[in-house]
Design an enzyme around this catalytic site. Sequence first.
Site, PDB file in Angstrom:
ATOM      1  N   TYR A 158      45.179  48.110  33.096  1.00 11.86           N
ATOM      2  CA  TYR A 158      44.471  47.015  32.430  1.00 11.86           C
ATOM      3  C   TYR A 158      43.282  46.579  33.285  1.00 11.86           C
ATOM      4  O   TYR A 158      42.822  45.454  33.164  1.00 11.86           O
ATOM      5  CB  TYR A 158      45.417  45.844  32.178  1.00 11.86           C
ATOM      6  CG  TYR A 158      46.490  46.154  31.157  1.00 11.86           C
ATOM      7  CD1 TYR A 158      46.202  46.140  29.792  1.00 11.86           C
ATOM      8  CD2 TYR A 158      47.781  46.471  31.558  1.00 11.86           C
ATOM      9  CE1 TYR A 158      47.183  46.440  28.857  1.00 11.86           C
ATOM     10  CE2 TYR A 158      48.769  46.775  30.628  1.00 11.86           C
ATOM     11  CZ  TYR A 158      48.473  46.751  29.275  1.00 11.86           C
ATOM     12  OH  TYR A 158      49.435  47.050  28.349  1.00 11.86           O
ATOM     13  N   SER A 419      41.983  42.035  33.423  1.00 12.64           N
ATOM     14  CA  SER A 419      42.071  42.909  32.253  1.00 12.64           C
ATOM     15  C   SER A 419      41.234  42.408  31.082  1.00 12.64           C
ATOM     16  O   SER A 419      40.802  43.193  30.247  1.00 12.64           O
ATOM     17  CB  SER A 419      43.535  43.034  31.807  1.00 12.64           C
ATOM     18  OG  SER A 419      44.081  41.743  31.544  1.00 12.64           O
ATOM     19  N   SER A 441      47.652  43.815  39.768  1.00 10.03           N
ATOM     20  CA  SER A 441      46.218  44.015  39.952  1.00 10.03           C
ATOM     21  C   SER A 441      45.398  43.765  38.693  1.00 10.03           C
ATOM     22  O   SER A 441      44.203  43.471  38.777  1.00 10.03           O
ATOM     23  CB  SER A 441      45.955  45.440  40.471  1.00 10.03           C
ATOM     24  OG  SER A 441      46.382  46.402  39.529  1.00 10.03           O
ATOM     25  N   CYS A 442      46.016  43.896  37.525  1.00 15.00           N
ATOM     26  CA  CYS A 442      45.271  43.641  36.295  1.00 15.00           C
ATOM     27  C   CYS A 442      44.956  42.159  36.125  1.00 15.00           C
ATOM     28  O   CYS A 442      44.050  41.789  35.373  1.00 15.00           O
ATOM     29  CB  CYS A 442      46.051  44.147  35.093  1.00 15.00           C
ATOM     30  SG  CYS A 442      46.337  45.926  35.138  1.00 15.00           S
ATOM     31  N   PHE A 443      45.736  41.312  36.804  1.00 19.28           N
ATOM     32  CA  PHE A 443      45.528  39.867  36.699  1.00 19.28           C
ATOM     33  C   PHE A 443      45.142  39.249  38.048  1.00 19.28           C
ATOM     34  O   PHE A 443      45.095  38.030  38.179  1.00 19.28           O
ATOM     35  CB  PHE A 443      46.805  39.202  36.174  1.00 19.28           C
ATOM     36  CG  PHE A 443      47.341  39.840  34.929  1.00 19.28           C
ATOM     37  CD1 PHE A 443      46.676  39.710  33.719  1.00 19.28           C
ATOM     38  CD2 PHE A 443      48.497  40.601  34.975  1.00 19.28           C
ATOM     39  CE1 PHE A 443      47.157  40.321  32.576  1.00 19.28           C
ATOM     40  CE2 PHE A 443      48.990  41.220  33.836  1.00 19.28           C
ATOM     41  CZ  PHE A 443      48.324  41.081  32.630  1.00 19.28           C
TER      42      PHE A 443
END
Length: 474
Positions: A158, A419, A441-443
């Site tokens: 994401y 994301s 890591s996406c957030f």
Amino acid sequence: MGNRQQRRARTPDPAPTLGVVGGLMPRHDRDAVRLAMEQSLQDAPLPIGWEQLYTPKGQLYFIDHNTKSTTWNDPRIPDRRGQKQKVKPPKYKWDFYAKSQHLRARLRTLQADEGTVTISAHRDALLQDAYNLITNLDTQTLTGRLSIKYEGETGLDYGGMSRDWFLGLSREILESEEHKLFVRTGGLRSYDYRINPKATSEEYFEKYYFVGLVLGMAVYHGKLFHGYFVPSFYSQLMDRDLVVEDLRDYDDTVYKSVKHILENDGAEALDLTFSVTEKTADDKDVEIDLIEGGKNIAVTDQNKHDYAKAILKYYLGRTDKQMNAIKLGFRQFVPPEILKELFEPEELSLLIGGVQEIDIRDWEANTEYQGGLSELSPSVVWFWEIVKGMSQDELRQLLHFVTGTEKIPVGGFAHLHGSNGPQKFAVNRSLKTAGLPAAHSCFNRLDLPEYKDKEEMKRALLTAISETDGFDIE
């Protein structure tokens, strides 16, 4: 779709029109429908080139980087007639960050920018996997949303895995001992990379074209490159003429020598000619003409500027073919006229490589807290005390662990992306009371367990950032 068709089929039925007077829906019903529609639209992505920010008083406003303007009106919602704000929104600020967003908005209007391109990669073969895929896809496909899939890992991309992929791939491009596409320069810029002048075979030019494609993709998708090139690299990428100062990228001693000749009279006394002496493979000296018959042409005060140009061409022009291949690939995504309109070479360096030094104060000022944490929570206080004691290398490891990249984007931590667009760094309270912290890591989120003291947190944090690799679903 079946439900939608059934609703359409019942439209002639008078039942849904109960309460409608004269064919019009009552005002309170219209307001409810409008509010529902607006709420739905607010969950949709912003149009290309738009972003939203808050004023110091917490008022939401919108920035249109396409037209370099600001507005209170949400571009996803039709304008409301008669509703005007007495106070104007903050003025559009034409700074480096705004220029980078304006660039990406313009680039996206030039491409189809549709669909998703899935890139499968092995961590131990990033360069070869990427080369095989990217050189066999057209530019239009490569402008679609990137989705990275690491073999043997269950994580979903994401945004964090794409950042990680670009970082790892670019590190391989710059540092691969097998391919030797780039070498580190000497002197004051020992951490910068320049094109390897010995990489001259035909197969190398295909690889440099690939490098240009990856650079263009990075700029297009807003990703950052590992490491930095020498300043003259960015000038050449923008078709800028090289100057004597660019000799520093090759050899600081050569630069100082030429600069001394240009700034002082009496070049004849130096007994120089339009030639240079190089060492052969068997350590013998060989004299090379800079121009035809150069070894027989003395350097004088009258022709010393021509001598400087010849030196510049000899040392920095020897990689022109490789540079031209890089430019050809890069321009599949980024037209040179747009770059020259918006940026200086040193700004292009930041656009591609991001900010070099991590500013902890900026990081802390742009961090959010979740799960009941606040900046006064003991866990948060310990966390920042630990972070402030880290080296730059450890800071980069921590940033990479949480966000998927060790690089700070243009504009600093306020402009980290997740994301769904801008997403600040976040520290969240984990339900665990021990073990290693987890990262999303996406957030850009770090989940911290409730450690009993700062030392336990420090041990766990340092272990996590130094030994954790890969992406998995919890």
